[in-house]
Design an enzyme around this catalytic site. Structure first.
Site, mmCIF file in Angstrom:
data_model
loop_
_atom_site.group_PDB
_atom_site.id
_atom_site.type_symbol
_atom_site.label_atom_id
_atom_site.label_comp_id
_atom_site.label_asym_id
_atom_site.label_seq_id
_atom_site.Cartn_x
_atom_site.Cartn_y
_atom_site.Cartn_z
ATOM 1 C CG LEU A 379 -1.972 -1.111 1.294
ATOM 2 C CD1 LEU A 379 -2.718 -1.045 2.622
ATOM 3 C CD2 LEU A 379 -2.945 -1.000 0.135
ATOM 4 N N GLY A 380 2.016 1.199 0.597
ATOM 5 C CA GLY A 380 2.888 2.378 0.664
ATOM 6 C C GLY A 380 4.064 2.103 1.576
ATOM 7 N N GLY A 382 7.203 4.313 4.060
ATOM 8 C CA GLY A 382 7.626 5.580 4.649
ATOM 9 C C GLY A 382 8.867 5.384 5.487
ATOM 10 N N GLY A 383 9.142 6.379 6.331
ATOM 11 C CA GLY A 383 10.341 6.328 7.138
ATOM 12 C C GLY A 383 10.337 5.211 8.164
ATOM 13 C CG PHE A 384 8.311 5.362 11.301
ATOM 14 C CD1 PHE A 384 9.488 5.522 11.988
ATOM 15 C CD2 PHE A 384 7.416 6.420 11.258
ATOM 16 C CE1 PHE A 384 9.778 6.707 12.636
ATOM 17 C CE2 PHE A 384 7.701 7.602 11.912
ATOM 18 C CZ PHE A 384 8.877 7.756 12.597
ATOM 19 N N GLY A 385 8.739 2.117 7.721
ATOM 20 C CA GLY A 385 8.526 0.781 7.186
ATOM 21 C C GLY A 385 7.530 0.767 6.053
ATOM 22 C CB VAL A 387 1.602 0.029 4.983
ATOM 23 C CG1 VAL A 387 0.222 -0.417 5.474
ATOM 24 C CG2 VAL A 387 2.239 0.966 5.999
ATOM 25 C CE LYS A 402 4.350 2.387 8.885
ATOM 26 N NZ LYS A 402 3.781 3.736 8.908
ATOM 27 C CG ASP A 498 4.916 11.758 11.282
ATOM 28 O OD1 ASP A 498 5.166 12.901 10.865
ATOM 29 O OD2 ASP A 498 5.242 10.728 10.675
#
Length: 699
Positions: A379-380, A382-385, A387, A402, A498
């Protein structure tokens, strides 16, 4: 033949054999005439049935007219050819069939289906094929074998006087007949240059895709040949044995057969061999005039004969050792598989986690739910992993998973406890955190799945759908309510840290739900809350957060202010401008419009004129108020909700600020150079020693 004609023939016959009895004794030629008349009478009586039909579920002593090398096998198979070169074999229904109407001479409708098989003696090259045929005579005595399939010869091929119709199933490409390939089905009329042909195969009823079939592959197949006398349409369909009749025919030809057929015709099969041998078999056959051919009893049909001699049993000398080795290999493979599977789905499970029960997901369930974390389910990221979308097989529940790495065990117990605690939160504007899973060096967080994805793709044109003002204002209020719940209405205070458009997800009705709350805490557990370790996204970080490293409710309000301007203006909090090699700070940009008394001109151009001016002005001004660089001057989330619900009037911007009055937006020298190098959507984690060196001073 009409009743009058039959009566006339009968009277003539009686006259010849009766009278004084002299006819038979005195005229020897009379025998020949009587024989001809009797033959004509029998044929006429037999063919007069316009609805003739028959069915053969296997051929055991059946009354067929066999020609050439055709024969019946002991298990009920009609074998048209054997292992003999350049021979032909034919089998016909013995009785003639009346094909034309007595009134206008047009051909009746007819339908036939049969199951056949072709076994080639050569594994690489195939022999000639076979054909279903409707002919004016039995046997076709002058036809040749090899490429002529027992239908024609080199002198009559293509002649209109042949009055012959055939559907060829040919496994050799003959250039002289313009064959398309060496595995085709064709409709032949009076010659072997097919009127229409196609590669052997069928159209799947579900997918519509074409699947090829090998005619000489030694497999049973079924054919349907149908002629519609009213529409003058010929359809030929081919399919694997027992797969059912496809909806779309393989061949379809519009042709009136009336000029081709005689009144009386014979139906059957013909095949031939050449230098390469092939055996042609018919296992079942059904035919019907003026109706649909009766379905064959496929389960009763015989199997194709075995090619070559039956192998001798070598069970004791070869079978047992092979079985023993196979079982040993299977056992070893099973053990290896179990070990690998356990390693593949191994999890970190400690005693203290047992109390969390339902909040702990099995890694195996999440692995299969996301199809092995396949890229198609991503799905996407980002900085934290990353998804992934998934569906839990047991509950058929759509989830978002995630994956986050955790390099150190320090503080993981406290973090998991907090995740489970957050999982108890229930609010319509928060994405529900369902639980977690730990495995090796990663942590997996499980959320409710939001089908419409994140808000940012609708704001920045990454979707074909544009949110109108009513939808945007509803999302803004929803996020404010969710954030208020985290700050003041739950049993503990949760600082989001965030808040931004990419962390706002939309459900099926485009309601806004705040997600990723508490996730950044993974990186802070085990360290002092006053640590200089910063987590957040550039453009949403409050000035005091970059200096102290401490996230507060006020820093969440600052991020919410950037979010308000982001949604209303359709711009990111910080945007680089390559032409001037500087960057645009959204809050400064909006403040400029406000100072000129033109704040509504800062709206997203995609909104057009479809917006509520009072609400839009409220959101823009509230975004400026929440973006005040002085933390104490920002409103609380409860006040923000009251302003959005219009329970209290929004204060005038000029009355806000510290001593000296007015709003303060502090951006130090050197900040532009920093943000040009880092996009505003990037999540960062940096020490304040770096950031403070950039943000020291004021402007």
């Amino acid at each position: 033949m009409s009743d009058t004609e039959l009566s006339s023939n009968h009277t003539a016959f009686m006259f010849m054999v009766d009278g004084s009895g002299h006819g038979l004794r005195n005229c020897p030629a009379m025998f020949f005439k009587i024989a001809i008349l009797l033959s004509s009478l029998i044929i006429s009586l037999t063919a007069a049935d316009e609805n003739v039909g028959f069915i053969y579920n296997g051929f055991r002593s059946e009354n067929l007219s066999l020609h050439g090398i055709a024969k019946f096998t002991a298990n009920g198979v009609l074998k048209l050819t054997n292992e003999t070169q350049r021979q032909k074999g034919q089998a016909f229904y013995p009785n003639p069939i009346y094909f034309k109407t007595p009134t206008n001479g047009t051909v009746f409708s007819f339908s036939t289906t049969f199951v056949f098989g072709i076994q080639s003696q050569n594994r690489i090259l195939s022999g000639h094929g076979m054909a279903f045929v409707i002919a004016p005579t039995l046997g076709l005595p002058f036809a040749l074998p090899s490429q002529y399939l027992g239908l024609f010869n080199d002198s009559n091929n293509g002649n209109a006087s042949n009055h012959l119709f055939a559907v060829e199933l040919d496994s050799i490409e003959n250039k002289e007949f313009n064959d398309i390939n060496d595995n085709h089905v064709g409709i032949d009329i009076n010659g072997l240059k097919s009127e229409i042909s196609n590669s052997a195969g069928y159209h799947d009823n579900e997918t519509g895709l074409f699947t090829s079939l090998l005619l000489a592959g030694g497999q049973r197949m079924q054919v349907w040949v149908e002629y519609n006398g009213e529409e003058k349409q010929i359809n030929v369909t081919l399919a694997p044995f027992k797969s059912g009749k496809p909806s779309n025919p393989l061949l379809s030809l519009s042709r009136d057969l009336s000029p081709i057929f005689n009144k009386i015709m014979f139906v059957g099969f013909s095949s031939s061999t050449g230098s390469l041998l092939a055996s042609h078999y018919v296992l079942g056959w059904s035919f019907k005039m003026n109706g649909q051919a009766e379905k064959l009893a496929l389960s009763q049909l015989p199997k194709l004969p075995r090619i070559g001699p039956k192998p001798k049993s070598k069970f004791l000398t070869i079978g047992l050792p092979v079985i023993f080795v196979s079982l040993t290999l299977a056992a070893v493979s099973g053990v290896v598989y179990v070990i690998r599977r356990k390693r593949k789905f191994a999890e970190v499970l400690e005693d203290w986690e047992l109390e969390y029960g339902p909040h702990r997901f099995k890694y195996k369930d999440l692995y299969f739910a996301t199809k092995g974390f396949r890229e198609t389910e991503l799905l996407g990221s980002g900085g934290f992993g990353k998804v992934y979308r998934g569906v839990l097989p047991s509950a058929k529940l759509e989830i978002a998973v995630k994956r986050v790495s955790h390099e150190s065990r320090q503080g993981i117990r406290e973090f998991v406890a907090e995740i489970v605690s957050i999982g108890h939160m229930r609010h319509r504007n928060l994405v529900q955190l369902l639980g977690y899973c730990r495995r090796k060096g990663e942590l997996l967080l499980v959320y409710d799945y939001m089908p419409n994805g994140s808000l940012d793709k609708y704001i920045y044109g990454q979707s074909n759908v544009t949110l109108n003002w009513r939808q945007r204002f509803s999302v803004i209020k929803g996020v404010a309510l969710g954030l208020l719940y985290l700050h003041e209405e739950w049993e503990q205070v949760v600082i989001h840290r965030d808040v931004k458009a990419s962390n706002v997800l939309l459900d099926g009705e485009f309601n806004g739900r705040l997600g990723d709350f508490g996730l950044s805490r993974l990186y802070d557990h085990g360290s002092d809350p006053q640590t200089t370790h910063i987590v957040g996204t550039l453009g949403y970080l409050a000035p005091e957060q970059t200096r102290t490293g401490k996230a507060t409710k006020s820093s969440d309000v600052f991020a919410f202010g950037a979010f308000l301007l982001e949604v209303a203006c359709g711009r990111r909090p910080i945007e680089s401008r390559a032409a001037t090699e500087d960057c645009m700070i959204l809050v400064d940009w909006v403040f400029g419009f406000w100072s000129r008394g033109e704040i509504l001109d800062a709206r997203d151009p995609k909104l057009g004129t479809d917006y509520v001016a009072v609400e839009l002005e409220l959101v823009l001004k509230l975004g400026l108020i929440c973006s005040n660089s002085v933390a104490a001057a920002r409103p609380s989330l409860r006040q923000v909700v009251q302003y959005l619900e219009k329970d209290f009037p929004l204060p005038e911007l000029s009355a806000l600020g510290t001593s000296g009055g007015g709003l303060r937006f502090v951006h130090p020298d050197g900040f532009d150079d920093f943000v040009v190098s880092y996009p505003s959507s990037m999540s960062i984690s940096a020490s304040t020693s770096i950031v403070d060196s950039i943000l020291s001073g004021g402007r």
